[in-house]
Design a protein around this motif. Structure first.
Motif, PDB file in Angstrom:
ATOM      1  N   MET A  21       0.789  -1.229   0.000  1.00 26.13           N
ATOM      2  CA  MET A  21       0.000   0.000   0.000  1.00 26.13           C
ATOM      3  C   MET A  21       0.824   1.283   0.000  1.00 26.13           C
ATOM      4  O   MET A  21       0.256   2.373  -0.035  1.00 26.13           O
ATOM      5  CB  MET A  21      -0.941  -0.002   1.208  1.00 26.13           C
ATOM      6  CG  MET A  21      -2.028  -1.057   1.124  1.00 26.13           C
ATOM      7  SD  MET A  21      -3.180  -0.759  -0.233  1.00 26.13           S
ATOM      8  CE  MET A  21      -4.282   0.430   0.543  1.00 26.13           C
ATOM      9  N   HIS A  22       2.171   1.173   0.045  1.00 29.36           N
ATOM     10  CA  HIS A  22       2.945   2.426   0.051  1.00 29.36           C
ATOM     11  C   HIS A  22       4.400   2.170  -0.362  1.00 29.36           C
ATOM     12  O   HIS A  22       5.266   1.911   0.462  1.00 29.36           O
ATOM     13  CB  HIS A  22       2.894   3.069   1.447  1.00 29.36           C
ATOM     14  CG  HIS A  22       3.349   4.502   1.441  1.00 29.36           C
ATOM     15  ND1 HIS A  22       2.605   5.536   1.966  1.00 29.36           N
ATOM     16  CD2 HIS A  22       4.479   5.083   0.958  1.00 29.36           C
ATOM     17  CE1 HIS A  22       3.255   6.673   1.820  1.00 29.36           C
ATOM     18  NE2 HIS A  22       4.399   6.424   1.203  1.00 29.36           N
ATOM     19  N   GLU A  23       4.657   2.242  -1.677  1.00 32.04           N
ATOM     20  CA  GLU A  23       6.022   2.108  -2.212  1.00 32.04           C
ATOM     21  C   GLU A  23       6.174   3.130  -3.342  1.00 32.04           C
ATOM     22  O   GLU A  23       5.179   3.599  -3.886  1.00 32.04           O
ATOM     23  CB  GLU A  23       6.266   0.708  -2.789  1.00 32.04           C
ATOM     24  CG  GLU A  23       5.887  -0.450  -1.884  1.00 32.04           C
ATOM     25  CD  GLU A  23       6.765  -0.616  -0.660  1.00 32.04           C
ATOM     26  OE1 GLU A  23       7.923  -0.137  -0.671  1.00 32.04           O
ATOM     27  OE2 GLU A  23       6.284  -1.212   0.322  1.00 32.04           O
ATOM     28  N   HIS A  24       7.425   3.426  -3.699  1.00 34.14           N
ATOM     29  CA  HIS A  24       7.648   4.435  -4.739  1.00 34.14           C
ATOM     30  C   HIS A  24       8.601   3.938  -5.818  1.00 34.14           C
ATOM     31  O   HIS A  24       9.726   3.541  -5.515  1.00 34.14           O
ATOM     32  CB  HIS A  24       8.245   5.705  -4.132  1.00 34.14           C
ATOM     33  CG  HIS A  24       7.366   6.330  -3.093  1.00 34.14           C
ATOM     34  ND1 HIS A  24       6.219   7.013  -3.407  1.00 34.14           N
ATOM     35  CD2 HIS A  24       7.464   6.359  -1.738  1.00 34.14           C
ATOM     36  CE1 HIS A  24       5.652   7.450  -2.284  1.00 34.14           C
ATOM     37  NE2 HIS A  24       6.371   7.066  -1.264  1.00 34.14           N
ATOM     38  N   LEU A  25       8.145   3.991  -7.073  1.00 33.97           N
ATOM     39  CA  LEU A  25       9.055   3.705  -8.176  1.00 33.97           C
ATOM     40  C   LEU A  25      10.101   4.802  -8.275  1.00 33.97           C
ATOM     41  O   LEU A  25      11.272   4.540  -8.535  1.00 33.97           O
ATOM     42  CB  LEU A  25       8.284   3.643  -9.504  1.00 33.97           C
ATOM     43  CG  LEU A  25       7.262   2.532  -9.690  1.00 33.97           C
ATOM     44  CD1 LEU A  25       6.769   2.538 -11.126  1.00 33.97           C
ATOM     45  CD2 LEU A  25       7.847   1.174  -9.334  1.00 33.97           C
ATOM     46  N   ILE A 143      -5.899   9.626  -2.926  1.00 23.83           N
ATOM     47  CA  ILE A 143      -5.535  11.023  -2.630  1.00 23.83           C
ATOM     48  C   ILE A 143      -4.502  11.030  -1.514  1.00 23.83           C
ATOM     49  O   ILE A 143      -4.699  10.425  -0.469  1.00 23.83           O
ATOM     50  CB  ILE A 143      -6.781  11.834  -2.185  1.00 23.83           C
ATOM     51  CG1 ILE A 143      -7.905  11.720  -3.221  1.00 23.83           C
ATOM     52  CG2 ILE A 143      -6.395  13.298  -1.957  1.00 23.83           C
ATOM     53  CD1 ILE A 143      -9.257  12.250  -2.729  1.00 23.83           C
ATOM     54  N   LYS A 144      -3.386  11.751  -1.745  1.00 29.26           N
ATOM     55  CA  LYS A 144      -2.278  11.767  -0.785  1.00 29.26           C
ATOM     56  C   LYS A 144      -2.193  13.136  -0.101  1.00 29.26           C
ATOM     57  O   LYS A 144      -2.277  14.172  -0.764  1.00 29.26           O
ATOM     58  CB  LYS A 144      -0.972  11.495  -1.549  1.00 29.26           C
ATOM     59  CG  LYS A 144       0.326  11.695  -0.769  1.00 29.26           C
ATOM     60  CD  LYS A 144       0.512  10.592   0.260  1.00 29.26           C
ATOM     61  CE  LYS A 144       1.879  10.719   0.942  1.00 29.26           C
ATOM     62  NZ  LYS A 144       2.995  10.307   0.097  1.00 29.26           N
ATOM     63  N   VAL A 145      -2.023  13.114   1.208  1.00 31.94           N
ATOM     64  CA  VAL A 145      -1.766  14.350   1.964  1.00 31.94           C
ATOM     65  C   VAL A 145      -0.585  14.088   2.896  1.00 31.94           C
ATOM     66  O   VAL A 145      -0.228  12.938   3.137  1.00 31.94           O
ATOM     67  CB  VAL A 145      -2.992  14.796   2.796  1.00 31.94           C
ATOM     68  CG1 VAL A 145      -4.183  15.079   1.896  1.00 31.94           C
ATOM     69  CG2 VAL A 145      -3.353  13.754   3.852  1.00 31.94           C
ATOM     70  N   GLY A 204      -0.754   7.068   7.296  1.00 35.27           N
ATOM     71  CA  GLY A 204       0.491   6.449   6.865  1.00 35.27           C
ATOM     72  C   GLY A 204       1.638   6.688   7.840  1.00 35.27           C
ATOM     73  O   GLY A 204       1.632   7.661   8.588  1.00 35.27           O
ATOM     74  N   HIS A 205       2.602   5.785   7.802  1.00 33.96           N
ATOM     75  CA  HIS A 205       3.805   5.859   8.632  1.00 33.96           C
ATOM     76  C   HIS A 205       3.459   5.898  10.119  1.00 33.96           C
ATOM     77  O   HIS A 205       4.200   6.477  10.922  1.00 33.96           O
ATOM     78  CB  HIS A 205       4.678   7.058   8.235  1.00 33.96           C
ATOM     79  CG  HIS A 205       4.907   7.197   6.755  1.00 33.96           C
ATOM     80  ND1 HIS A 205       4.872   6.120   5.893  1.00 33.96           N
ATOM     81  CD2 HIS A 205       5.160   8.289   5.973  1.00 33.96           C
ATOM     82  CE1 HIS A 205       5.090   6.549   4.662  1.00 33.96           C
ATOM     83  NE2 HIS A 205       5.263   7.856   4.676  1.00 33.96           N
ATOM     84  N   SER A 206       2.346   5.282  10.483  1.00 34.59           N
ATOM     85  CA  SER A 206       2.009   5.197  11.905  1.00 34.59           C
ATOM     86  C   SER A 206       3.033   4.354  12.661  1.00 34.59           C
ATOM     87  O   SER A 206       3.116   4.441  13.889  1.00 34.59           O
ATOM     88  CB  SER A 206       0.610   4.595  12.088  1.00 34.59           C
ATOM     89  OG  SER A 206      -0.368   5.507  11.615  1.00 34.59           O
ATOM     90  N   HIS A 261       6.668  -0.745   2.852  1.00 35.23           N
ATOM     91  CA  HIS A 261       8.043  -0.365   3.230  1.00 35.23           C
ATOM     92  C   HIS A 261       8.398   1.087   2.933  1.00 35.23           C
ATOM     93  O   HIS A 261       9.429   1.561   3.372  1.00 35.23           O
ATOM     94  CB  HIS A 261       9.070  -1.214   2.474  1.00 35.23           C
ATOM     95  CG  HIS A 261       8.762  -2.674   2.375  1.00 35.23           C
ATOM     96  ND1 HIS A 261       7.898  -3.195   1.433  1.00 35.23           N
ATOM     97  CD2 HIS A 261       9.205  -3.719   3.089  1.00 35.23           C
ATOM     98  CE1 HIS A 261       7.827  -4.510   1.579  1.00 35.23           C
ATOM     99  NE2 HIS A 261       8.601  -4.852   2.573  1.00 35.23           N
ATOM    100  N   ASP A 262       7.610   1.768   2.090  1.00 34.71           N
ATOM    101  CA  ASP A 262       7.970   3.124   1.645  1.00 34.71           C
ATOM    102  C   ASP A 262       9.340   3.136   0.969  1.00 34.71           C
ATOM    103  O   ASP A 262      10.124   4.075   1.136  1.00 34.71           O
ATOM    104  CB  ASP A 262       7.931   4.118   2.824  1.00 34.71           C
ATOM    105  CG  ASP A 262       7.826   5.579   2.379  1.00 34.71           C
ATOM    106  OD1 ASP A 262       7.506   5.823   1.207  1.00 34.71           O
ATOM    107  OD2 ASP A 262       8.082   6.476   3.217  1.00 34.71           O
ATOM    108  N   THR A 263       9.638   2.072   0.205  1.00 35.71           N
ATOM    109  CA  THR A 263      10.921   2.063  -0.510  1.00 35.71           C
ATOM    110  C   THR A 263      10.864   3.039  -1.687  1.00 35.71           C
ATOM    111  O   THR A 263       9.793   3.356  -2.210  1.00 35.71           O
ATOM    112  CB  THR A 263      11.273   0.665  -1.073  1.00 35.71           C
ATOM    113  OG1 THR A 263      10.155   0.147  -1.785  1.00 35.71           O
ATOM    114  CG2 THR A 263      11.675  -0.279   0.043  1.00 35.71           C
TER     115      THR A 263
HETATM  116 ZN   LIG Z   1       6.121   7.528   0.778  1.00 39.49          ZN
END
Ligand SMILES: [Zn+2]
Length: 325
Positions: A21-25, A143-145, A204-206, A261-263
Motif C-alpha cells: 500500500m505504500h512504495e515508490h518507483l 488522494i495523498k496528503v 500512513g507511517h504510523s 516499506h515506503d521504498t
Molecule cells: Zn512515501
C-alpha cells in the motif's frame, strides 16, 4: 466506490489481490529539474530497474502496488504505466500534495493570496481523479496528503481540507504521510471534521511511533494505520515496529492495519548516498521474506496476514465513500 483506477485502467476491488500500500518507483525532491539532463539519460535504466524489482515481487505473489507519490515529488505516471504494462502488476497512482517543508507549496500559497486556495487545490485533485494527470489520460486512484513533525502548518491544513472535498466529490480514499509518528490524530480531526469517514483514511507511517496509546486512539475511531516503513531503520527501529504490530494483532486489530516499506527505487537528480549495510532490510521484498515469517513464528495466523495484505486494501477501496450502517 465501485471501481479502482490503476495507471493501466479501472479494475474491480475484488481483483486487487495481494497489495503493497505504500512504495515508490521514483521520487524527486522539488528542484531535481536542476539535473534534468542526467534524469533523461538515466530513463531507460530507471524503467529496467523498476521492471526487474516488480517481477521479483510478482514472483512472491504481489498483484497490486500503490505508489502514493504526490504531484510535487517528481511523480511520473507514464513510468508507472510502462512498468505496470511490462509486469502485469497493477499500479495505483495518487493525486495530492506533500508536506510544506519538502514539497512545492509556492504555487498554491501564491494563488491563495487572491482567492480560495482550498477550492483551487480541490479542482486540481478532482481533475486528476476524473480526467487524468496532465495530458496522459492516466487517472489517480488515491488522494495523498502529508503533514510535518509535531505540527500541521496552515498550508498543510489547506491540502487536508482540499483532499476531503475531493474525496466527498469522488469517493476516492485518502492516504497520509506523517512524520516521526506524530499528528495522525490531528489529521483525522481535520479530515473527519470535513465529513470523511475514518474507514476511508490510512494514517500512513504510523509505525514511526511505538506508542500504543497513539495507535489505539486512531484505531478506536475506525481509521486504518499504515505499518508501511518496514526496513527503514534510519527513522525507527524495526524491532519496535514488530513489537507494536504484534501487540495490535494480539488485540485483533488486523482489519485496520496495512503493511508496506515506503521504498524508493529511483531518485530523480542525484541519488542520496545510502550505504546498503546501513539499512539492509529496506527492500520491497522485506515484508514477504522476513516480516511475515517472523509474524508466523510468533503465532500470528495466516488468516490475519491475508487480512492485512489482501482483505484490507480491498475493503478500503470498496467501502470508501460508502456510509456504513
Ligand atoms: Zn512515501
Amino acid at each position: 466506490m465501485k471501481q479502482i483506477q490503476t495507471v493501466t485502467g479501472p479494475i474491480e476491488p475484488s481483483e486487487l489481490g495481494t497489495t503493497l500500500m505504500h512504495e515508490h518507483l521514483m521520487i524527486g525532491w522539488p528542484g531535481w529539474e536542476a539535473e534534468a539532463p542526467a534524469d533523461r539519460a538515466a530513463r531507460r535504466e530507471y524503467t529496467k530497474r523498476c521492471v526487474d524489482r516488480m517481477l521479483e515481487l510478482r514472483d512472491l505473489g504481489l498483484a497490486t502496488f500503490l505508489d502514493p507519490c504526490p504531484i510535487d515529488l517528481g511523480r511520473d505516471v507514464e513510468l508507472m504505466a510502462e512498468v505496470a504494462q511490462a509486469t502485469r502488476v497493477r499500479i495505483v497512482c495518487a493525486t495530492g500534495l506533500y508536506k510544506e517543508d519538502q514539497g512545492a507549496p509556492a504555487y498554491f500559497k501564491f494563488r491563495a493570496q487572491f482567492g480560495d486556495g482550498v477550492k483551487e487545490m480541490t479542482d486540481v485533485f478532482i481533475r486528476e481523479l476524473t480526467e487524468g494527470v496532465g495530458e496522459t489520460g492516466i487517472r489517480a486512484g488515491v488522494i495523498k496528503v502529508a503533514t510535518s513533525a509535531h505540527k500541521i502548518t496552515p498550508y498543510e491544513e489547506m491540502v487536508l481540507r482540499a483532499a476531503a472535498h475531493a474525496h466527498r466529490e469522488t469517493g476516492v480514499p485518502i492516504t497520509t504521510h506523517t512524520d516521526e509518528g506524530t499528528m495522525g490524530v490531528e489529521q483525522l480531526d481535520i479530515l473527519t471534521g470535513e465529513g470523511v469517514a475514518p474507514h476511508a483514511i490510512i494514517v500512513g507511517h504510523s509505525d514511526g511511533s511505538s506508542d500504543l496509546h497513539y495507535h489505539l486512539s486512531m484505531l478506536d475511531r475506525g481509521a486504518y494505520l499504515g505499518f508501511d516503513r518496514f526496513g527503514l531503520e534510519l527513522l525507527h527501529p524495526d524491532r519496535e515496529r514488530h513489537a507494536a504490530l504484534m501487540g495490535l494483532l494480539g488485540l485483533d486489530f488486523e482489519r485496520q492495519i496495512v503493511l508496506s516499506h515506503d521504498t524508493v527505487w529511483c531518485w530523480r537528480g542525484r541519488p542520496p548516498i545510502l550505504p546498503p549495510e546501513m539499512m539492509p532490510d529496506w527492500q520491497p521484498t522485506h515484508v514477504f521474506r522476513k516480516v511475515i515469517p517472523r509474524l508466523r513464528a510468533a503465532g500470528v495466523s495466516q488468516e490475519k496476514i491475508t487480512t492485512m495484505l489482501v482483505e484490507n486494501p480491498r475493503r478500503y477501496f470498496a467501502e470508501s465513500g460508502v456510509v456504513r450502517a
